[in-house]
Design a protein around this motif. Structure first.
Motif, PDB file in Angstrom:
ATOM      1  N   LEU A  44       5.454  28.251   0.714  1.00  0.00           N
ATOM      2  CA  LEU A  44       6.690  28.875   1.158  1.00  0.00           C
ATOM      3  C   LEU A  44       6.355  30.229   1.775  1.00  0.00           C
ATOM      4  O   LEU A  44       5.267  30.758   1.573  1.00  0.00           O
ATOM      5  CB  LEU A  44       7.652  29.062  -0.017  1.00  0.00           C
ATOM      6  N   VAL A  45       7.320  30.768   2.504  1.00  0.00           N
ATOM      7  CA  VAL A  45       7.168  32.104   3.085  1.00  0.00           C
ATOM      8  C   VAL A  45       8.271  32.992   2.516  1.00  0.00           C
ATOM      9  O   VAL A  45       9.455  32.692   2.670  1.00  0.00           O
ATOM     10  CB  VAL A  45       7.259  32.070   4.623  1.00  0.00           C
ATOM     11  N   SER A  46       7.882  34.063   1.852  1.00  0.00           N
ATOM     12  CA  SER A  46       8.850  34.981   1.268  1.00  0.00           C
ATOM     13  C   SER A  46       9.686  35.628   2.371  1.00  0.00           C
ATOM     14  O   SER A  46       9.152  36.174   3.331  1.00  0.00           O
ATOM     15  CB  SER A  46       8.120  36.067   0.477  1.00  0.00           C
ATOM     16  N   CYS A  47      11.006  35.564   2.220  1.00  0.00           N
ATOM     17  CA  CYS A  47      11.875  36.106   3.250  1.00  0.00           C
ATOM     18  C   CYS A  47      13.237  36.435   2.643  1.00  0.00           C
ATOM     19  O   CYS A  47      13.690  35.738   1.724  1.00  0.00           O
ATOM     20  CB  CYS A  47      12.043  35.086   4.380  1.00  0.00           C
ATOM     21  N   GLY A  48      13.862  37.486   3.144  1.00  0.00           N
ATOM     22  CA  GLY A  48      15.215  37.823   2.721  1.00  0.00           C
ATOM     23  C   GLY A  48      15.344  39.134   1.975  1.00  0.00           C
ATOM     24  O   GLY A  48      16.454  39.511   1.582  1.00  0.00           O
ATOM     25  N   ILE A 100       2.848  34.480   1.992  1.00  0.00           N
ATOM     26  CA  ILE A 100       2.812  33.105   1.481  1.00  0.00           C
ATOM     27  C   ILE A 100       3.077  33.150  -0.015  1.00  0.00           C
ATOM     28  O   ILE A 100       2.461  33.941  -0.742  1.00  0.00           O
ATOM     29  CB  ILE A 100       1.439  32.452   1.748  1.00  0.00           C
ATOM     30  N   VAL A 101       3.995  32.317  -0.493  1.00  0.00           N
ATOM     31  CA  VAL A 101       4.296  32.249  -1.921  1.00  0.00           C
ATOM     32  C   VAL A 101       4.303  30.793  -2.370  1.00  0.00           C
ATOM     33  O   VAL A 101       4.504  29.871  -1.574  1.00  0.00           O
ATOM     34  CB  VAL A 101       5.646  32.918  -2.256  1.00  0.00           C
ATOM     35  N   THR A 174       8.396  34.211  11.436  1.00  0.00           N
ATOM     36  CA  THR A 174       7.368  33.180  11.314  1.00  0.00           C
ATOM     37  C   THR A 174       6.879  32.661  12.665  1.00  0.00           C
ATOM     38  O   THR A 174       6.460  31.516  12.783  1.00  0.00           O
ATOM     39  CB  THR A 174       7.880  32.008  10.458  1.00  0.00           C
ATOM     40  N   GLY A 175       6.922  33.518  13.677  1.00  0.00           N
ATOM     41  CA  GLY A 175       6.210  33.204  14.908  1.00  0.00           C
ATOM     42  C   GLY A 175       7.018  32.756  16.100  1.00  0.00           C
ATOM     43  O   GLY A 175       6.446  32.529  17.170  1.00  0.00           O
ATOM     44  N   THR A 393       2.517  40.581   9.084  1.00  0.00           N
ATOM     45  CA  THR A 393       2.146  40.143   7.729  1.00  0.00           C
ATOM     46  C   THR A 393       2.033  38.627   7.676  1.00  0.00           C
ATOM     47  O   THR A 393       1.077  38.075   7.117  1.00  0.00           O
ATOM     48  CB  THR A 393       3.184  40.624   6.700  1.00  0.00           C
ATOM     49  N   PHE A 394       3.007  37.942   8.272  1.00  0.00           N
ATOM     50  CA  PHE A 394       2.967  36.474   8.283  1.00  0.00           C
ATOM     51  C   PHE A 394       1.735  35.954   9.014  1.00  0.00           C
ATOM     52  O   PHE A 394       1.038  35.060   8.521  1.00  0.00           O
ATOM     53  CB  PHE A 394       4.239  35.928   8.933  1.00  0.00           C
ATOM     54  N   PHE A 395       1.457  36.496  10.188  1.00  0.00           N
ATOM     55  CA  PHE A 395       0.276  36.038  10.934  1.00  0.00           C
ATOM     56  C   PHE A 395      -1.007  36.282  10.132  1.00  0.00           C
ATOM     57  O   PHE A 395      -1.919  35.446  10.107  1.00  0.00           O
ATOM     58  CB  PHE A 395       0.188  36.756  12.278  1.00  0.00           C
ATOM     59  N   ASN A 396      -1.070  37.419   9.478  1.00  0.00           N
ATOM     60  CA  ASN A 396      -2.238  37.735   8.659  1.00  0.00           C
ATOM     61  C   ASN A 396      -2.363  36.762   7.493  1.00  0.00           C
ATOM     62  O   ASN A 396      -3.468  36.323   7.144  1.00  0.00           O
ATOM     63  CB  ASN A 396      -2.132  39.173   8.144  1.00  0.00           C
ATOM     64  N   GLU A 397      -1.228  36.413   6.895  1.00  0.00           N
ATOM     65  CA  GLU A 397      -1.227  35.450   5.801  1.00  0.00           C
ATOM     66  C   GLU A 397      -1.727  34.076   6.257  1.00  0.00           C
ATOM     67  O   GLU A 397      -2.498  33.416   5.563  1.00  0.00           O
ATOM     68  CB  GLU A 397       0.176  35.325   5.213  1.00  0.00           C
ATOM     69  N   LEU A 398      -1.277  33.639   7.434  1.00  0.00           N
ATOM     70  CA  LEU A 398      -1.718  32.338   7.943  1.00  0.00           C
ATOM     71  C   LEU A 398      -3.224  32.302   8.143  1.00  0.00           C
ATOM     72  O   LEU A 398      -3.863  31.262   7.944  1.00  0.00           O
ATOM     73  CB  LEU A 398      -1.026  32.015   9.262  1.00  0.00           C
TER      74      LEU A 398
END
Length: 421
Positions: A44-48, A100-101, A174-175, A393-398
């Motif tokens: 999952l992707v942490s969001c909100g 990423i969670v 998320t891109g 942050t998301f790109f780095n996580e991927l």
């Protein structure tokens, strides 16, 4: 005066009144986490978090809300006075947006007086659940696109206007390249995109006439929807305008066999030397469709995705819970079969091997991990990251996600260890 305090469930307020009457006002910690990932999700992707913080500032009980609550003949006047003064003054711990969670990892933890943090249960679940749900779905679209551009077209079929707004934001994190949603464009500074509808073409007696009219109105942003009647014939009319020197940026295909249609259209333009015409496809797409088109070499430049992403059609909900894990320093947990919970405020320690995620540990809270203190005594501890920073942050996580977890077709498990001490 109006507030948003009624965006909650009745039992949050009945419990809060009973807590106060029985002097149960000690320090409590509630944790928001997903018990189990859907079968077709590897992560999952942490969001909100930012939308939640915005909502917390607006979560108050104004005169209209209090008048309604009084009319229910359930609440005592002293409790309504308590609600009139309600304001979140506790601590909020969170995993940053874009991270990423996995299962059993606390996305949000709220600490404060028991009645105060109990009242927030519905609000916290509603906002973080939907944002995380859509971000996790749109992340799969991004993985499937292999670098092709993605645009959110989902507002019209989102489950409400707020869902459309949050969904556009989650997709951009998320891109996605942008959105058709003007409200999201204004509020979050997300690039906005749009072409025309079939109705525009049908209003004119001839398809070519519709194209010419649109080109006159938007000479620098001319993208034609070419499948109203016959996709290939529509492409030939766009080609005719190109030969006349009219600048056409691209064409959109919204129906039919998208692979076959796009190949034919691309070949038509290339034969005439128009190599730069961009092809946009839309029409009920999700990551499975995108993966199929990309894998088969479809000459698509932009994917317009909407309904299935903003409704997360294949997994429309998460098994998410907001549970009491600590009260007055003592551990609190459920033992119900299939719904066991873990005690205490928690930290997530992520372990890596060769730069890739290896396994996570969920341990009693200490500083230094994925979980950060965001609010202290009702105030932000530091400015929130910008949307662009969350996106990075998301790109780095991927980049740290093992390849097997990036699969959109095969279920892969990631080890999350729950530790008591």
């Amino acid at each position: 005066m109006q507030g948003k305090g009624l965006f909650t469930d009745l039992y949050e307020l009945t419990m809060a009144q009973a807590y106060l009457e029985n002097n149960k006002v000690g320090r409590a910690v509630f944790s928001l986490f997903v018990r189990k990932l859907p079968e077709n999700r590897n992560f999952l992707v942490s969001c909100g978090l930012e939308p939640l913080i915005e909502a917390l500032g607006e979560f108050k009980f104004g005169s209209e809300e209090l008048r309604y609550l009084k009319s229910l003949n359930m609440f005592k006047d002293w409790f309504l006075d308590y609600l009139e003064q309600y304001q979140f003054r506790g601590n909020l711990y969170a995993i940053r947006e874009g991270m990423i969670v996995l299962q059993n990892e606390p996305l949000i933890q709220i600490e404060g007086s028991l009645p105060e943090v109990q009242i927030l249960e519905t609000l916290v679940i509603n906002i973080v659940h939907y944002n995380t749900l859509v971000a996790s779905k749109s992340a799969r679209c991004y993985l499937a696109s292999k670098g092709k551009a993605l645009v959110d077209f989902g507002l019209r079929r989102a489950h409400g206007l707020d869902a459309g707004l949050y969904g556009a934001r989650a997709c951009y994190i998320t891109g996605f390249t942008g959105t058709s949603n003007l409200c999201a464009g204004r509020k979050y500074a997300i690039p906005v995109f749009g072409t025309m509808a079939h109705s525009f073409v049908m209003v004119f007696e001839e398809e070519e006439e519709a194209f010419r009219a649109f080109a006159r109105s938007f000479p620098d942003k001319t993208v034609f929807l070419i499948d109203t009647y016959n996709t290939f014939e529509g492409a030939k009319k766009a080609l005719k305008l190109l030969r006349e020197g009219i600048r056409v940026v691209g064409v959109r295909v919204d129906s039919g066999d998208l692979l076959e249609e796009c190949v034919k259209v691309k070949e038509l333009f290339q034969r005439e030397g128009f190599w730069d015409i961009r092809i946009v496809v839309s029409g009920g797409l999700d990551e499975e469709d995108i993966h199929k088109l990309v894998s088969n070499g479809a000459p698509v430049d932009i994917f317009g995705v909407g309904t299935k992403v903003l409704t997360s059609a294949d997994a429309p909900y998460l098994d998410i819970a907001y549970k009491l894990v600590e009260y007055e320093g003592k551990p609190k947990f459920k033992l119900s079969p299939g719904k066991q919970t873990f005690p205490y405020k928690r930290q997530v320690i992520r372990h890596y091997e060769n730069g890739l995620m290896c396994y996570d540990e969920v341990i009693p809270y200490r500083e230094g991990g994925l979980v950060e203190l965001v609010f202290k005594e009702g105030n932000l501890t530091k400015p929130l990251p910008t949307l662009e920073e969350i996106r990075e942050t998301f790109f780095n996580e991927l980049s740290k996600l093992p390849e097997e977890l990036k699969s959109i077709s095969k279920k892969r498990d990631y080890n999350v260890l729950l530790k008591e001490v």
